[in-house]
Design an enzyme around this catalytic site. Structure first.
Site, PDB file in Angstrom:
ATOM      1  N   HIS A  44      22.201  18.242  36.959  1.00  0.00           N
ATOM      2  CA  HIS A  44      23.433  18.080  37.732  1.00  0.00           C
ATOM      3  C   HIS A  44      23.247  17.117  38.901  1.00  0.00           C
ATOM      4  O   HIS A  44      24.225  16.648  39.480  1.00  0.00           O
ATOM      5  CB  HIS A  44      23.916  19.444  38.237  1.00  0.00           C
ATOM      6  CG  HIS A  44      25.306  19.422  38.787  1.00  0.00           C
ATOM      7  ND1 HIS A  44      26.398  19.071  38.017  1.00  0.00           N
ATOM      8  CD2 HIS A  44      25.794  19.686  40.040  1.00  0.00           C
ATOM      9  CE1 HIS A  44      27.495  19.136  38.767  1.00  0.00           C
ATOM     10  NE2 HIS A  44      27.144  19.489  39.992  1.00  0.00           N
ATOM     11  N   SER A  88      31.380  16.875  40.225  1.00  0.00           N
ATOM     12  CA  SER A  88      31.276  18.322  40.310  1.00  0.00           C
ATOM     13  C   SER A  88      32.612  18.924  40.766  1.00  0.00           C
ATOM     14  O   SER A  88      33.630  18.702  40.096  1.00  0.00           O
ATOM     15  CB  SER A  88      30.104  18.708  41.222  1.00  0.00           C
ATOM     16  OG  SER A  88      29.757  20.059  41.076  1.00  0.00           O
ATOM     17  N   ASP A 112      23.154  20.210  31.896  1.00  0.00           N
ATOM     18  CA  ASP A 112      23.814  20.462  33.182  1.00  0.00           C
ATOM     19  C   ASP A 112      24.665  21.727  33.074  1.00  0.00           C
ATOM     20  O   ASP A 112      25.650  21.756  32.334  1.00  0.00           O
ATOM     21  CB  ASP A 112      24.700  19.263  33.548  1.00  0.00           C
ATOM     22  CG  ASP A 112      25.420  19.419  34.880  1.00  0.00           C
ATOM     23  OD1 ASP A 112      25.396  20.519  35.455  1.00  0.00           O
ATOM     24  OD2 ASP A 112      26.011  18.421  35.343  1.00  0.00           O
TER      25      ASP A 112
END
Length: 214
Positions: free
Chosen positions: A196, A115, A183
């Site tokens: 995610h 991320s 995602d």
């Protein structure tokens, strides 16, 4: 992908019953065969990151035995509210790799980012994350002479993919960049926040990829 969607993904940690707390920064690694610096996701709990870093590091250890491994938790805020968060991680990661490479001439590296942490790794290998919701311009890059010692790069939920960017250049063949279907952090128009949080399931595959590059 909006900051609101990224915030929702972070909030999804609560859906899984995870407590978002800061973990202590790891110390510099010893001279092992392989060092694994990990840039965790936004507000991600765990030593290296409960969703990605911890399971991926364990899987890489399992794949690379009997070679010795060490890990490093990139020291940065991993915070949506700090506009320089990614740049701080970018600087710390480059400093760590540079110092380790000088202290341990035979050591190689597997870089891991999840991320916002994937943006940290992107910047550190010269791929700008500017324009992504938690990204920013490159402020430091791993020196070119150290590039051959970067054995593999493992990225998960990489925000630059939502703006049509990816890892290219000398590191492309050594990079595995995971983006789960739906995602919203890495897929433009994605609407599945829980996607995610699913990347732990890719740990074994990521470790096998890294093992093939070491």
């Amino acid at each position: 992908m909006s900051t609101r969607m990224l915030s929702a993904a972070v909030a999804g940690l609560a859906v899984l019953g995870l407590t978002v707390v800061a973990a202590p920064a790891a110390s510099a690694a010893p001279c092992t065969d392989i060092d694994v610096p990990v840039a965790r996701g936004t507000f991600e709990p765990g030593t290296l990151g409960l969703i990605v870093g911890d399971p991926v590091y364990q899987a890489v250890q399992n794949q690379l035995r009997p070679r010795s491994l060490s890990s490093y938790r990139v020291n940065y805020p991993a915070d949506l509210g700090q506009p320089a968060s990614v740049q701080k991680g970018n600087t710390d990661l480059v400093n760590h790799v540079t110092a380790q490479a000088a202290a341990c001439p035979q050591q190689r590296f597997v870089l891991v980012g999840y991320s916002q942490g994937a943006n940290v790794v992107d910047n550190s290998i010269g791929i700008s994350s500017a324009g992504s919701p938690v990204g920013g311009p490159v402020v430091a890059t791993i020196p070119a002479e150290l590039a051959p010692r970067i054995a593999a790069i493992l990225l998960f939920g990489n925000p630059i993919r939502s703006i049509g960017r990816e890892v290219t250049g000398p590191y492309q063949s050594r990079t595995k960049d995971y983006c789960a279907g739906g995602d919203p952090v890495c897929q433009a128009g994605g609407g599945n926040v829980l996607a995610h949080l699913s990347y732990g399931a890719d740990a074994a595959d990521a470790a096998a990829f890294a093992a093939g590059k070491v």
